[in-house]
Design a protein around this motif. Structure first.
Motif, PDB file in Angstrom:
ATOM      1  N   SER A 135       0.839  -1.205   0.000  1.00  0.00           N
ATOM      2  CA  SER A 135       0.000   0.000   0.000  1.00  0.00           C
ATOM      3  C   SER A 135       0.866   1.245   0.000  1.00  0.00           C
ATOM      4  O   SER A 135       0.523   2.254  -0.634  1.00  0.00           O
ATOM      5  CB  SER A 135      -0.946  -0.004   1.205  1.00  0.00           C
ATOM      6  OG  SER A 135      -0.236   0.045   2.428  1.00  0.00           O
ATOM      7  N   ASP A 151      -7.442   3.124 -11.166  1.00  0.00           N
ATOM      8  CA  ASP A 151      -7.891   2.094 -10.230  1.00  0.00           C
ATOM      9  C   ASP A 151      -7.605   0.697 -10.781  1.00  0.00           C
ATOM     10  O   ASP A 151      -7.242  -0.213 -10.027  1.00  0.00           O
ATOM     11  CB  ASP A 151      -9.383   2.257  -9.941  1.00  0.00           C
ATOM     12  CG  ASP A 151      -9.686   3.499  -9.119  1.00  0.00           C
ATOM     13  OD1 ASP A 151      -8.751   4.040  -8.493  1.00  0.00           O
ATOM     14  OD2 ASP A 151     -10.857   3.928  -9.108  1.00  0.00           O
ATOM     15  N   VAL A 177      -7.826  -2.784  -4.617  1.00  0.00           N
ATOM     16  CA  VAL A 177      -7.904  -1.636  -3.711  1.00  0.00           C
ATOM     17  C   VAL A 177      -9.079  -1.788  -2.752  1.00  0.00           C
ATOM     18  O   VAL A 177      -8.962  -1.492  -1.556  1.00  0.00           O
ATOM     19  CB  VAL A 177      -8.005  -0.326  -4.513  1.00  0.00           C
ATOM     20  CG1 VAL A 177      -8.268   0.856  -3.582  1.00  0.00           C
ATOM     21  CG2 VAL A 177      -6.725  -0.098  -5.314  1.00  0.00           C
ATOM     22  N   ALA A 178     -10.208  -2.267  -3.243  1.00  0.00           N
ATOM     23  CA  ALA A 178     -11.376  -2.454  -2.378  1.00  0.00           C
ATOM     24  C   ALA A 178     -11.074  -3.455  -1.271  1.00  0.00           C
ATOM     25  O   ALA A 178     -11.424  -3.239  -0.099  1.00  0.00           O
ATOM     26  CB  ALA A 178     -12.576  -2.900  -3.200  1.00  0.00           C
ATOM     27  N   LEU A 180      -8.099  -4.211  -0.157  1.00  0.00           N
ATOM     28  CA  LEU A 180      -7.091  -3.582   0.697  1.00  0.00           C
ATOM     29  C   LEU A 180      -7.745  -2.654   1.712  1.00  0.00           C
ATOM     30  O   LEU A 180      -7.434  -2.697   2.917  1.00  0.00           O
ATOM     31  CB  LEU A 180      -6.103  -2.799  -0.166  1.00  0.00           C
ATOM     32  CG  LEU A 180      -4.978  -2.067   0.565  1.00  0.00           C
ATOM     33  CD1 LEU A 180      -3.902  -3.047   1.002  1.00  0.00           C
ATOM     34  CD2 LEU A 180      -4.375  -0.986  -0.322  1.00  0.00           C
ATOM     35  N   ASP A 181      -8.663  -1.825   1.255  1.00  0.00           N
ATOM     36  CA  ASP A 181      -9.354  -0.894   2.159  1.00  0.00           C
ATOM     37  C   ASP A 181     -10.138  -1.653   3.228  1.00  0.00           C
ATOM     38  O   ASP A 181     -10.137  -1.269   4.405  1.00  0.00           O
ATOM     39  CB  ASP A 181     -10.288   0.013   1.364  1.00  0.00           C
ATOM     40  CG  ASP A 181      -9.537   1.013   0.491  1.00  0.00           C
ATOM     41  OD1 ASP A 181      -8.328   1.218   0.727  1.00  0.00           O
ATOM     42  OD2 ASP A 181     -10.166   1.577  -0.427  1.00  0.00           O
ATOM     43  N   ILE A 184      -7.687  -3.086   5.833  1.00  0.00           N
ATOM     44  CA  ILE A 184      -7.167  -2.072   6.748  1.00  0.00           C
ATOM     45  C   ILE A 184      -8.222  -1.661   7.767  1.00  0.00           C
ATOM     46  O   ILE A 184      -7.926  -1.492   8.959  1.00  0.00           O
ATOM     47  CB  ILE A 184      -6.633  -0.865   5.958  1.00  0.00           C
ATOM     48  CG1 ILE A 184      -5.348  -1.273   5.209  1.00  0.00           C
ATOM     49  CG2 ILE A 184      -6.357   0.323   6.883  1.00  0.00           C
ATOM     50  CD1 ILE A 184      -4.814  -0.227   4.271  1.00  0.00           C
ATOM     51  N   GLU A 185      -9.454  -1.514   7.331  1.00  0.00           N
ATOM     52  CA  GLU A 185     -10.525  -1.187   8.280  1.00  0.00           C
ATOM     53  C   GLU A 185     -10.660  -2.264   9.345  1.00  0.00           C
ATOM     54  O   GLU A 185     -10.909  -1.964  10.523  1.00  0.00           O
ATOM     55  CB  GLU A 185     -11.854  -1.008   7.538  1.00  0.00           C
ATOM     56  CG  GLU A 185     -12.002   0.336   6.856  1.00  0.00           C
ATOM     57  CD  GLU A 185     -11.858   1.495   7.830  1.00  0.00           C
ATOM     58  OE1 GLU A 185     -12.582   1.526   8.845  1.00  0.00           O
ATOM     59  OE2 GLU A 185     -11.010   2.372   7.582  1.00  0.00           O
ATOM     60  N   ARG A 188      -7.371  -2.069  11.827  1.00  0.00           N
ATOM     61  CA  ARG A 188      -7.078  -0.828  12.544  1.00  0.00           C
ATOM     62  C   ARG A 188      -7.302  -0.908  14.053  1.00  0.00           C
ATOM     63  O   ARG A 188      -6.475  -0.385  14.819  1.00  0.00           O
ATOM     64  CB  ARG A 188      -7.890   0.327  11.950  1.00  0.00           C
ATOM     65  CG  ARG A 188      -7.242   0.967  10.738  1.00  0.00           C
ATOM     66  CD  ARG A 188      -8.118   2.060  10.151  1.00  0.00           C
ATOM     67  NE  ARG A 188      -8.460   3.084  11.129  1.00  0.00           N
ATOM     68  CZ  ARG A 188      -9.281   4.096  10.905  1.00  0.00           C
ATOM     69  NH1 ARG A 188      -9.858   4.207   9.716  1.00  0.00           N
ATOM     70  NH2 ARG A 188      -9.535   4.983  11.830  1.00  0.00           N
ATOM     71  N   PRO A 230      -1.853   7.529   5.557  1.00  0.00           N
ATOM     72  CA  PRO A 230      -3.289   7.869   5.566  1.00  0.00           C
ATOM     73  C   PRO A 230      -3.636   8.663   6.814  1.00  0.00           C
ATOM     74  O   PRO A 230      -2.901   8.645   7.816  1.00  0.00           O
ATOM     75  CB  PRO A 230      -3.974   6.500   5.569  1.00  0.00           C
ATOM     76  CG  PRO A 230      -2.953   5.552   6.103  1.00  0.00           C
ATOM     77  CD  PRO A 230      -1.612   6.085   5.710  1.00  0.00           C
TER      78      PRO A 230
END
Length: 291
Positions: A135, A151, A177-178, A180-181, A184-185, A188, A230
């Motif tokens: 990332s 994208d 990317v989706a 990955l996001d 990460i959520e 966290r 981020p």
């Protein structure tokens, strides 16, 4: 990126032979292009170090099993050697590098600052380390690289590079990317900025990068790497308005300097690997037709 961290030639990988060997990715990959950009990769690698200080078990492995206080450049050198080999080396050498790292991981065990056991070959831990790096490399190229990253290209990059993490033993590695996001959520809530994190960042702040004008380059690259963080990471790291302002200024400076680095660093392993497979290194200056 390998150019910035020269290593002894003993046992060095031969990126010129055997002719025609494409390695794990080859010249039609997005990864060959993205990993060829010095500024994006170095800034991205530094960003990844910031992120990795936030995972207690990942940080414990570094804390217990490396000499980061005295040789943080050595850690960066080993990371760049692994990324360079798995990206560009001939196939057998790339697999050898992966097996070497797997063997090292089997001996990296302990407990973190809170007493929670960790193991470097834990599949979930391997996924976090991979995600923090890829990332950051992606963000580095998007910010300092020479090509626009759509994208679709970003998804292709993540899909290509996850095969390395999976070969190391990672699982559920994001390939878009989706994904990955979403990953990460999910992770966290388990990230923490503790005393060990602070110690590593203090060492990082004093790092002398082996690039021209070391003091100036260190400050520019460190702050430009931090500029890739981020918002949630900036908040967790407790970065001040002054820190964020320095990061913005460094990002502007590195974007201005990036073309000079690209013009000067034309004979790295990416170019050599292109010649190994009989293609013009100039093809790395644009995305492959399928991307």
């Amino acid at each position: 990126m390998l150019t910035a961290f020269p290593r002894p030639q003993t046992g060095a990988i031969d990126y010129d032979h055997p002719p025609g060997d494409p390695g794990l990715f080859g010249p039609s990959s997005v990864t060959w292009r993205m990993h060829a950009d010095f500024c994006g990769m170095l800034a991205g690698g530094l960003c990844a170090l910031y992120l990795q200080t936030l995972h207690p078990r990942a940080l414990a492995g570094v804390w217990d099993h490396s000499n980061f206080r005295g040789d943080l450049v050595g850690r960066l050198r080993r990371t760049t050697a692994f990324v360079g080999a798995t990206t560009y080396a001939p196939t057998a050498a790339a697999h050898d590098m992966i097996e070497r790292v797997r063997a090292i991981h089997r001996h990296v065990r302990g407990v973190d600052e809170a007493g929670v056991p960790y193991a470097a070959d834990d599949p979930d831990l391997l996924t976090w380390v991979h995600v923090s790096e890829m990332s950051s490399f992606l963000a580095g190229f998007r910010t300092y690289g020479p090509l626009e990253v759509t994208d679709r290209i970003a998804d292709t990059y993540l899909d290509e590079t996850r095969r390395i993490a999976e070969a190391l033993g990672a699982r559920d590695v994001p390939g878009s990317v989706a994904a990955l996001d979403a990953y990460i959520e999910g992770i966290r809530p388990s990230l923490v900025f503790g005393e060990r994190s602070r110690t590593v960042l203090d060492v990082l702040a004093r790092l002398d990068l082996p690039v021209p004008l070391a003091g100036l380059s260190r400050d520019v690259f460190l702050h430009a790497g931090a500029a890739l963080l981020p918002d949630w990471a900036n908040q967790l790291l407790g970065r001040t308005d002054g820190d964020l302002r320095k990061a913005r200024l460094a990002a502007i400076a590195l974007r201005g300097m990036a073309p000079l680095f690209r013009a000067a660093l034309t004979e790295g392993v990416a170019s050599r690997s292109c010649r190994r497979v009989g293609v013009d290194p100039g093809l790395l200056s644009h995305w492959p037709p399928h991307a």
